[in-house]
Write a protein that holds these residues in place. Structure first.
Motif, short mmCIF file in Angstrom:
data_model
loop_
_atom_site.label_atom_id
_atom_site.label_comp_id
_atom_site.label_asym_id
_atom_site.label_seq_id
_atom_site.Cartn_x
_atom_site.Cartn_y
_atom_site.Cartn_z
N GLU A 88 0.82 -1.21 0.00
CA GLU A 88 0.00 0.00 0.00
C GLU A 88 0.86 1.26 0.00
O GLU A 88 0.53 2.24 -0.66
CB GLU A 88 -0.95 0.00 1.20
CG GLU A 88 -2.06 -1.01 1.05
CD GLU A 88 -2.98 -1.07 2.25
OE1 GLU A 88 -2.91 -0.18 3.13
OE2 GLU A 88 -3.77 -2.03 2.32
N ALA B 111 0.81 4.06 -2.91
CA ALA B 111 0.55 5.47 -2.62
C ALA B 111 1.65 6.35 -3.20
O ALA B 111 1.37 7.39 -3.82
CB ALA B 111 0.40 5.69 -1.12
N ILE C 161 -3.47 12.17 -2.70
CA ILE C 161 -4.04 11.19 -1.79
C ILE C 161 -5.01 11.91 -0.84
O ILE C 161 -4.63 12.85 -0.15
CB ILE C 161 -2.95 10.45 -0.98
CG1 ILE C 161 -1.93 9.80 -1.90
CG2 ILE C 161 -3.58 9.44 -0.01
CD1 ILE C 161 -2.48 8.72 -2.82
N ARG D 248 -6.42 7.18 3.35
CA ARG D 248 -5.83 5.84 3.29
C ARG D 248 -6.47 4.99 4.36
O ARG D 248 -6.74 5.45 5.47
CB ARG D 248 -4.32 5.89 3.49
CG ARG D 248 -3.63 6.50 2.28
CD ARG D 248 -2.14 6.46 2.34
NE ARG D 248 -1.62 5.12 2.46
CZ ARG D 248 -0.32 4.86 2.60
NH1 ARG D 248 0.55 5.83 2.63
NH2 ARG D 248 0.10 3.62 2.71
N ASN D 249 -6.71 3.73 4.01
CA ASN D 249 -7.31 2.75 4.93
C ASN D 249 -8.59 3.29 5.58
O ASN D 249 -8.81 3.13 6.78
CB ASN D 249 -6.30 2.33 6.00
CG ASN D 249 -5.05 1.72 5.37
OD1 ASN D 249 -3.98 2.29 5.47
ND2 ASN D 249 -5.20 0.61 4.68
N ASP E 201 -8.45 0.88 0.53
CA ASP E 201 -7.02 1.06 0.77
C ASP E 201 -6.57 2.49 0.55
O ASP E 201 -5.92 3.08 1.41
CB ASP E 201 -6.21 0.11 -0.12
CG ASP E 201 -6.45 -1.35 0.21
OD1 ASP E 201 -6.72 -1.67 1.39
OD2 ASP E 201 -6.38 -2.18 -0.71
N ILE E 202 -6.87 3.04 -0.62
CA ILE E 202 -6.42 4.39 -0.96
C ILE E 202 -7.57 5.12 -1.67
O ILE E 202 -8.21 4.55 -2.56
CB ILE E 202 -5.19 4.38 -1.88
CG1 ILE E 202 -4.01 3.67 -1.20
CG2 ILE E 202 -4.79 5.80 -2.29
CD1 ILE E 202 -2.81 3.44 -2.12
#
Length: 118
Positions: A12, A16, A26, A29-30, A39-40
């Motif tokens: 991950e 990213a 981004i 995340r998570n 996840d992203i």
């Protein structure tokens, strides 16, 4: 189990970094809700991109993309809409991407990115 978790976190992180290098921003995340985890979550080209990252140390159990089933894609779609429903801003467009990371021990990881799988 810790080794598998560490491998997943490493994948991950690589994904990213790859996205940022490609010009994505981004957003999260998570991200988790009662339905599961994304996840992203990123922004690119006027779209919110929901990214599933699958990491493997090799191909013994198949390519990471093989783990992306129609049920998984449907779940990702539901999660994407749940994430969008949290915000007050209207999201113009969304898409689901998948990134595969193959990271054999002692070798450079290989990354593959499929855009717009859903």
């Amino acid at each position: 189990m810790a080794g598998k978790d560490d491998l997943g976190r490493m994948g991950e992180e690589l994904a990213a970094r790859y996205l940022v290098e490609k010009g994505y921003a981004i957003l999260d995340r998570n991200w988790r809700c009662d339905q599961g985890e994304i996840d992203i979550i990123a922004w690119q080209g006027g779209e919110v991109v929901f990214v599933e990252v699958k990491t493997r140390s090799g191909l013994k159990f198949g390519h990471p993309f093989e783990a992306i089933t129609t049920a998984k894609l449907a779940r990702m779609n539901r999660l994407a809409y749940a994430w969008c429903a949290q915000g007050s801003d209207r999201v113009p467009r969304i898409r689901v991407d998948v990134i595969a990371v193959i990271a054999p021990h002692g070798s450079e990881p290989q990354l593959e990115h499929l855009e717009r799988v859903f």
